[in-house]
Design a protein around this motif. Structure first.
Motif, mmCIF file in Angstrom:
data_model
loop_
_atom_site.group_PDB
_atom_site.id
_atom_site.type_symbol
_atom_site.label_atom_id
_atom_site.label_comp_id
_atom_site.label_asym_id
_atom_site.label_seq_id
_atom_site.Cartn_x
_atom_site.Cartn_y
_atom_site.Cartn_z
ATOM 1 N N MET A 84 0.827 -1.207 0.000
ATOM 2 C CA MET A 84 0.000 0.000 0.000
ATOM 3 C C MET A 84 0.865 1.263 0.000
ATOM 4 S SD MET A 84 -3.390 -0.583 2.289
ATOM 5 C CE MET A 84 -3.017 -1.944 3.353
ATOM 6 N N VAL A 85 1.991 1.194 0.704
ATOM 7 C CA VAL A 85 2.903 2.342 0.705
ATOM 8 C C VAL A 85 3.446 2.563 -0.714
ATOM 9 C CG1 VAL A 85 5.140 3.183 1.503
ATOM 10 C CG2 VAL A 85 3.545 2.175 3.125
ATOM 11 N N ALA A 86 3.845 1.470 -1.370
ATOM 12 C CA ALA A 86 4.381 1.588 -2.729
ATOM 13 C C ALA A 86 3.332 2.169 -3.676
ATOM 14 C CB ALA A 86 4.843 0.220 -3.221
ATOM 15 N N VAL A 87 2.101 1.653 -3.571
ATOM 16 C CA VAL A 87 1.028 2.136 -4.457
ATOM 17 C C VAL A 87 0.747 3.606 -4.182
ATOM 18 C CG1 VAL A 87 -1.421 1.875 -5.028
ATOM 19 C CG2 VAL A 87 0.009 -0.152 -4.761
ATOM 20 N N SER A 88 0.763 4.006 -2.893
ATOM 21 C CA SER A 88 0.461 5.407 -2.575
ATOM 22 C C SER A 88 1.522 6.329 -3.177
ATOM 23 C CB SER A 88 0.360 5.602 -1.066
ATOM 24 O OG SER A 88 1.636 5.573 -0.458
ATOM 25 N N GLN A 89 2.789 5.894 -3.164
ATOM 26 C CA GLN A 89 3.844 6.728 -3.754
ATOM 27 C C GLN A 89 3.626 6.876 -5.264
ATOM 28 O OE1 GLN A 89 6.063 8.501 -2.128
ATOM 29 N NE2 GLN A 89 5.261 7.698 -0.220
ATOM 30 N N LEU A 90 3.246 5.760 -5.909
ATOM 31 C CA LEU A 90 2.995 5.811 -7.357
ATOM 32 C C LEU A 90 1.801 6.709 -7.662
ATOM 33 C CD1 LEU A 90 3.670 2.043 -8.063
ATOM 34 C CD2 LEU A 90 5.049 3.954 -8.902
ATOM 35 N N ALA B 145 -0.368 11.767 -9.687
ATOM 36 C CA ALA B 145 -1.159 12.977 -9.481
ATOM 37 C C ALA B 145 -0.349 14.214 -9.837
ATOM 38 C CB ALA B 145 -1.624 13.057 -8.034
ATOM 39 N N MET B 146 0.920 14.249 -9.437
ATOM 40 C CA MET B 146 1.748 15.412 -9.725
ATOM 41 C C MET B 146 2.038 15.518 -11.220
ATOM 42 S SD MET B 146 1.756 16.964 -7.016
ATOM 43 C CE MET B 146 2.872 18.344 -7.221
ATOM 44 N N CYS C 155 7.728 17.684 -4.052
ATOM 45 C CA CYS C 155 8.982 17.182 -4.630
ATOM 46 C C CYS C 155 8.728 16.269 -5.808
ATOM 47 C CB CYS C 155 9.764 16.370 -3.609
ATOM 48 S SG CYS C 155 10.448 17.326 -2.320
ATOM 49 N N LEU C 156 7.677 15.462 -5.699
ATOM 50 C CA LEU C 156 7.403 14.486 -6.759
ATOM 51 C C LEU C 156 7.010 15.174 -8.059
ATOM 52 C CD1 LEU C 156 5.630 11.573 -4.888
ATOM 53 C CD2 LEU C 156 8.018 11.817 -5.538
ATOM 54 N N GLY C 157 6.611 16.442 -7.981
ATOM 55 C CA GLY C 157 6.355 17.205 -9.192
ATOM 56 C C GLY C 157 7.649 17.650 -9.862
ATOM 57 N N LYS C 158 8.746 17.565 -9.133
ATOM 58 C CA LYS C 158 10.032 18.044 -9.639
ATOM 59 C C LYS C 158 10.975 16.896 -10.005
ATOM 60 C CE LYS C 158 9.722 22.558 -8.531
ATOM 61 N NZ LYS C 158 9.794 23.469 -9.668
ATOM 62 N N LEU C 159 10.884 15.798 -9.251
ATOM 63 C CA LEU C 159 11.873 14.726 -9.379
ATOM 64 C C LEU C 159 11.212 13.430 -9.842
ATOM 65 C CD1 LEU C 159 13.589 15.219 -5.905
ATOM 66 C CD2 LEU C 159 14.537 15.951 -8.092
ATOM 67 N N ASP C 160 12.009 12.571 -10.496
ATOM 68 C CA ASP C 160 11.564 11.215 -10.789
ATOM 69 C C ASP C 160 11.284 10.500 -9.478
ATOM 70 O OD1 ASP C 160 11.814 11.460 -13.487
ATOM 71 O OD2 ASP C 160 13.640 10.254 -13.668
ATOM 72 N N ALA D 143 13.595 10.081 -6.235
ATOM 73 C CA ALA D 143 13.199 10.666 -4.956
ATOM 74 C C ALA D 143 13.003 9.605 -3.879
ATOM 75 C CB ALA D 143 11.912 11.481 -5.130
ATOM 76 N N PHE D 144 12.354 8.493 -4.233
ATOM 77 C CA PHE D 144 12.044 7.511 -3.187
ATOM 78 C C PHE D 144 13.306 6.876 -2.596
ATOM 79 C CE2 PHE D 144 10.470 3.627 -1.238
ATOM 80 C CZ PHE D 144 9.447 4.130 -0.463
ATOM 81 N N PRO D 145 14.240 6.386 -3.422
ATOM 82 C CA PRO D 145 15.469 5.852 -2.817
ATOM 83 C C PRO D 145 16.223 6.915 -2.016
ATOM 84 C CG PRO D 145 15.333 5.206 -5.115
ATOM 85 C CD PRO D 145 14.245 6.197 -4.882
ATOM 86 N N ALA D 146 16.216 8.169 -2.503
ATOM 87 C CA ALA D 146 16.926 9.241 -1.798
ATOM 88 C C ALA D 146 16.298 9.514 -0.435
ATOM 89 C CB ALA D 146 16.937 10.509 -2.639
ATOM 90 N N SER D 147 15.002 9.221 -0.308
ATOM 91 C CA SER D 147 14.330 9.490 0.971
ATOM 92 C C SER D 147 14.829 8.560 2.073
ATOM 93 C CB SER D 147 12.816 9.348 0.821
ATOM 94 O OG SER D 147 12.456 7.987 0.715
#
Lengths: 119, 135
Positions: free
Chosen positions: A13-19, A24-25, B76-81, B85-89
Protein backbone atom coordinates in the motif's frame (compact mmCIF):
# COMPACT_ATOMS: atom_id res chain seq x y z
CA UNK A 1 -0.66 -17.32 8.27
CA UNK A 2 -2.69 -14.25 7.37
CA UNK A 3 -0.48 -11.88 9.38
CA UNK A 4 2.31 -12.12 6.85
CA UNK A 5 -0.18 -11.27 4.12
CA UNK A 6 -1.37 -8.26 6.14
CA UNK A 7 2.24 -7.12 6.55
CA UNK A 8 2.86 -7.53 2.85
CA UNK A 9 -0.35 -5.65 2.02
CA UNK A 10 0.81 -2.84 4.30
CA UNK A 11 4.11 -2.60 2.43
CA UNK A 12 2.42 -2.76 -0.97
CA UNK A 13 0.00 0.00 0.00
CA UNK A 14 2.90 2.34 0.71
CA UNK A 15 4.38 1.59 -2.73
CA UNK A 16 1.03 2.14 -4.46
CA UNK A 17 0.46 5.41 -2.58
CA UNK A 18 3.84 6.73 -3.75
CA UNK A 19 3.00 5.81 -7.36
CA UNK A 20 -0.39 7.54 -6.96
CA UNK A 21 1.26 10.72 -5.59
CA UNK A 22 3.69 10.78 -8.48
CA UNK A 23 0.92 10.16 -10.99
CA UNK A 24 -1.16 12.98 -9.48
CA UNK A 25 1.75 15.41 -9.73
CA UNK A 26 2.30 14.42 -13.35
CA UNK A 27 -1.38 15.13 -14.02
CA UNK A 28 -1.19 18.57 -12.48
CA UNK A 29 1.92 19.35 -14.51
CA UNK A 30 0.11 18.48 -17.69
CA UNK A 31 -3.14 20.31 -17.04
CA UNK A 32 -2.32 23.98 -16.62
CA UNK A 33 -5.75 24.78 -15.17
CA UNK A 34 -5.18 22.28 -12.38
CA UNK A 35 -2.37 24.20 -10.79
CA UNK A 36 -4.32 25.51 -7.80
CA UNK A 37 -3.28 24.07 -4.45
CA UNK A 38 -6.83 22.94 -3.75
CA UNK A 39 -6.89 20.99 -6.98
CA UNK A 40 -3.76 19.15 -5.87
CA UNK A 41 -4.87 18.47 -2.28
CA UNK A 42 -8.25 17.15 -3.37
CA UNK A 43 -6.94 15.32 -6.42
CA UNK A 44 -8.53 11.84 -6.19
CA UNK A 45 -5.14 10.15 -6.51
CA UNK A 46 -3.71 12.22 -3.64
CA UNK A 47 -6.70 11.48 -1.44
CA UNK A 48 -6.52 7.77 -2.28
CA UNK A 49 -2.78 7.78 -1.61
CA UNK A 50 -3.28 9.37 1.82
CA UNK A 51 -6.04 6.88 2.67
CA UNK A 52 -3.76 4.01 1.60
CA UNK A 53 -0.99 5.39 3.84
CA UNK A 54 -3.36 5.41 6.80
CA UNK A 55 -4.63 1.89 6.00
CA UNK A 56 -1.03 0.75 5.67
CA UNK A 57 -0.18 2.04 9.15
CA UNK A 58 -3.19 0.25 10.63
CA UNK A 59 -2.29 -3.02 8.86
CA UNK A 60 1.26 -2.66 10.11
CA UNK A 61 0.09 -2.35 13.72
CA UNK A 62 -2.11 -5.44 13.29
CA UNK A 63 0.82 -7.40 11.82
CA UNK A 64 3.14 -6.24 14.62
CA UNK A 65 0.89 -7.81 17.23
CA UNK A 66 1.51 -11.31 15.89
CA UNK A 67 4.82 -11.29 14.04
CA UNK A 68 8.30 -10.62 15.36
CA UNK A 69 9.77 -7.18 14.77
CA UNK A 70 13.10 -8.72 13.74
CA UNK A 71 11.26 -10.52 10.97
CA UNK A 72 8.94 -7.67 9.96
CA UNK A 73 11.20 -4.62 9.87
CA UNK A 74 13.68 -5.85 7.24
CA UNK A 75 10.68 -6.49 4.96
CA UNK A 76 10.28 -2.69 4.69
CA UNK A 77 13.35 -2.56 2.47
CA UNK A 78 11.41 -4.25 -0.38
CA UNK A 79 9.79 -0.92 -1.23
CA UNK A 80 13.15 0.58 -2.13
CA UNK A 81 13.14 -1.88 -5.05
CA UNK A 82 9.40 -1.95 -5.75
CA UNK A 83 8.81 1.81 -6.00
CA UNK A 84 11.59 2.55 -8.56
CA UNK A 85 10.54 -0.53 -10.57
CA UNK A 86 6.93 0.66 -10.51
CA UNK A 87 7.99 4.14 -11.65
CA UNK A 88 9.95 2.61 -14.51
CA UNK A 89 7.14 0.29 -15.52
CA UNK A 90 4.20 2.70 -15.17
CA UNK A 91 5.70 6.11 -15.95
CA UNK A 92 8.61 5.14 -18.17
CA UNK A 93 11.18 6.74 -15.89
CA UNK A 94 14.62 5.94 -17.16
CA UNK A 95 16.70 3.78 -14.87
CA UNK A 96 20.32 4.48 -15.69
CA UNK A 97 22.91 1.89 -14.75
CA UNK A 98 24.08 4.14 -11.92
CA UNK A 99 20.54 4.58 -10.61
CA UNK A 100 19.95 0.81 -10.66
CA UNK A 101 23.12 0.26 -8.64
CA UNK A 102 22.17 3.04 -6.21
CA UNK A 103 18.70 1.55 -5.73
CA UNK A 104 20.14 -1.90 -4.94
CA UNK A 105 22.75 -0.42 -2.58
CA UNK A 106 20.13 1.63 -0.69
CA UNK A 107 17.79 -1.38 -0.46
CA UNK A 108 20.64 -3.44 1.02
CA UNK A 109 21.55 -0.62 3.42
CA UNK A 110 17.97 -0.29 4.66
CA UNK A 111 17.75 -4.08 5.04
CA UNK A 112 20.95 -4.22 7.09
CA UNK A 113 19.91 -1.21 9.24
CA UNK A 114 16.55 -2.73 10.07
CA UNK A 115 18.12 -6.13 10.76
CA UNK A 116 20.06 -4.60 13.62
CA UNK A 117 18.92 -3.71 17.08
CA UNK A 118 15.61 -5.49 17.08
CA UNK A 119 16.69 -8.11 19.60
CA UNK B 1 17.84 4.49 -25.56
CA UNK B 2 14.84 3.37 -23.56
CA UNK B 3 11.77 2.55 -25.61
CA UNK B 4 9.74 4.33 -22.95
CA UNK B 5 11.43 7.71 -23.14
CA UNK B 6 8.93 9.18 -25.57
CA UNK B 7 6.52 10.34 -22.86
CA UNK B 8 7.62 13.96 -22.56
CA UNK B 9 4.87 15.15 -20.22
CA UNK B 10 5.84 12.95 -17.34
CA UNK B 11 9.59 13.47 -17.43
CA UNK B 12 11.03 15.26 -14.46
CA UNK B 13 14.68 15.61 -15.31
CA UNK B 14 15.84 17.51 -12.24
CA UNK B 15 18.76 16.16 -10.24
CA UNK B 16 19.01 16.02 -6.46
CA UNK B 17 21.25 19.08 -6.56
CA UNK B 18 18.44 21.44 -7.59
CA UNK B 19 15.46 22.93 -5.77
CA UNK B 20 13.69 19.54 -5.86
CA UNK B 21 16.53 17.87 -3.99
CA UNK B 22 16.62 20.66 -1.39
CA UNK B 23 12.87 20.40 -0.88
CA UNK B 24 13.23 16.61 -0.59
CA UNK B 25 15.83 17.00 2.13
CA UNK B 26 13.68 19.46 4.09
CA UNK B 27 10.65 17.19 3.67
CA UNK B 28 12.55 14.15 4.95
CA UNK B 29 14.00 16.23 7.80
CA UNK B 30 10.46 17.23 8.83
CA UNK B 31 9.23 13.62 8.71
CA UNK B 32 12.24 12.40 10.70
CA UNK B 33 11.72 15.14 13.32
CA UNK B 34 8.07 14.14 13.56
CA UNK B 35 9.12 10.52 14.19
CA UNK B 36 11.50 11.62 16.94
CA UNK B 37 8.90 13.90 18.57
CA UNK B 38 6.27 11.15 18.45
CA UNK B 39 8.75 8.63 19.86
CA UNK B 40 9.67 11.06 22.64
CA UNK B 41 6.02 11.68 23.46
CA UNK B 42 5.04 8.01 23.33
CA UNK B 43 7.86 6.92 25.63
CA UNK B 44 6.69 9.35 28.32
CA UNK B 45 3.39 7.58 28.91
CA UNK B 46 1.68 10.82 29.92
CA UNK B 47 -1.77 9.60 30.80
CA UNK B 48 -2.28 6.02 29.73
CA UNK B 49 -5.75 6.79 28.39
CA UNK B 50 -6.01 7.07 24.63
CA UNK B 51 -7.67 10.49 24.75
CA UNK B 52 -4.87 12.03 26.80
CA UNK B 53 -2.28 10.46 24.54
CA UNK B 54 -3.81 11.82 21.36
CA UNK B 55 -4.43 15.34 22.59
CA UNK B 56 -0.96 15.71 23.94
CA UNK B 57 0.78 18.84 22.63
CA UNK B 58 3.83 16.91 21.45
CA UNK B 59 1.73 14.28 19.69
CA UNK B 60 -0.24 16.99 17.92
CA UNK B 61 2.84 18.95 16.89
CA UNK B 62 4.47 15.69 15.75
CA UNK B 63 1.50 14.87 13.57
CA UNK B 64 1.37 18.44 12.24
CA UNK B 65 5.04 18.38 11.28
CA UNK B 66 4.51 14.98 9.68
CA UNK B 67 1.67 16.42 7.58
CA UNK B 68 3.86 19.34 6.52
CA UNK B 69 6.64 16.93 5.52
CA UNK B 70 4.20 14.84 3.49
CA UNK B 71 2.87 17.92 1.66
CA UNK B 72 6.41 18.97 0.79
CA UNK B 73 7.18 15.40 -0.31
CA UNK B 74 4.28 15.47 -2.78
CA UNK B 75 5.58 18.83 -4.07
CA UNK B 76 8.98 17.18 -4.63
CA UNK B 77 7.40 14.49 -6.76
CA UNK B 78 6.36 17.21 -9.19
CA UNK B 79 10.03 18.04 -9.64
CA UNK B 80 11.87 14.73 -9.38
CA UNK B 81 11.56 11.22 -10.79
CA UNK B 82 9.96 8.88 -8.27
CA UNK B 83 12.73 6.37 -8.96
CA UNK B 84 15.16 9.06 -7.80
CA UNK B 85 13.20 10.67 -4.96
CA UNK B 86 12.04 7.51 -3.19
CA UNK B 87 15.47 5.85 -2.82
CA UNK B 88 16.93 9.24 -1.80
CA UNK B 89 14.33 9.49 0.97
CA UNK B 90 16.19 6.66 2.72
CA UNK B 91 18.33 9.45 4.18
CA UNK B 92 15.50 9.59 6.71
CA UNK B 93 17.00 6.48 8.34
CA UNK B 94 20.29 8.32 8.86
CA UNK B 95 18.56 11.38 10.35
CA UNK B 96 16.47 9.21 12.68
CA UNK B 97 19.53 7.20 13.78
CA UNK B 98 21.49 10.36 14.56
CA UNK B 99 18.50 11.92 16.32
CA UNK B 100 17.77 8.76 18.32
CA UNK B 101 21.40 8.64 19.43
CA UNK B 102 21.99 12.30 20.27
CA UNK B 103 18.54 13.50 21.33
CA UNK B 104 16.81 10.43 22.75
CA UNK B 105 20.03 8.75 23.92
CA UNK B 106 19.17 5.38 22.38
CA UNK B 107 22.09 3.00 21.74
CA UNK B 108 22.97 2.39 18.07
CA UNK B 109 24.02 -1.21 17.27
CA UNK B 110 27.15 -1.64 15.15
CA UNK B 111 25.23 -3.42 12.38
CA UNK B 112 22.92 -0.41 12.06
CA UNK B 113 25.95 1.83 11.61
CA UNK B 114 27.08 -0.44 8.77
CA UNK B 115 23.61 -0.19 7.21
CA UNK B 116 23.70 3.60 7.52
CA UNK B 117 27.04 3.75 5.70
CA UNK B 118 25.69 1.52 2.89
CA UNK B 119 22.63 3.81 2.55
CA UNK B 120 24.91 6.87 2.38
CA UNK B 121 26.95 5.29 -0.43
CA UNK B 122 23.75 4.65 -2.40
CA UNK B 123 22.51 8.20 -1.89
CA UNK B 124 25.93 9.52 -2.91
CA UNK B 125 25.56 7.62 -6.20
CA UNK B 126 22.17 9.27 -6.77
CA UNK B 127 23.39 12.72 -5.76
CA UNK B 128 26.13 12.76 -8.37
CA UNK B 129 23.95 11.24 -11.08
CA UNK B 130 24.28 12.89 -14.48
CA UNK B 131 20.79 13.07 -15.94
CA UNK B 132 21.70 13.93 -19.54
CA UNK B 133 24.27 11.20 -20.01
CA UNK B 134 22.36 8.24 -18.64
CA UNK B 135 21.69 5.35 -20.92
Amino acid sequence: MPEILIAFASILMVAVSQLLFKSAMSDTRRLAENRGIGKIVFHPKIVLGLVLNLASALCWIVALRKLQISFLYPMLSINYLLVPLGAWWLFGERLSKRRCIAVCVICLGVFVSLLAGTS
Amino acid sequence: MGDRSEIPDQRTPESLRGIGGTALFVSVLLCASAHLILRHAASDKVGSDLFGLFFNLRILSGLGIYGLGTALWIYCLGKLDLSLAFPASAIQFIIVFVGAKWILGEPIPALRLVGAIIILIGIGLLFFERRELDA
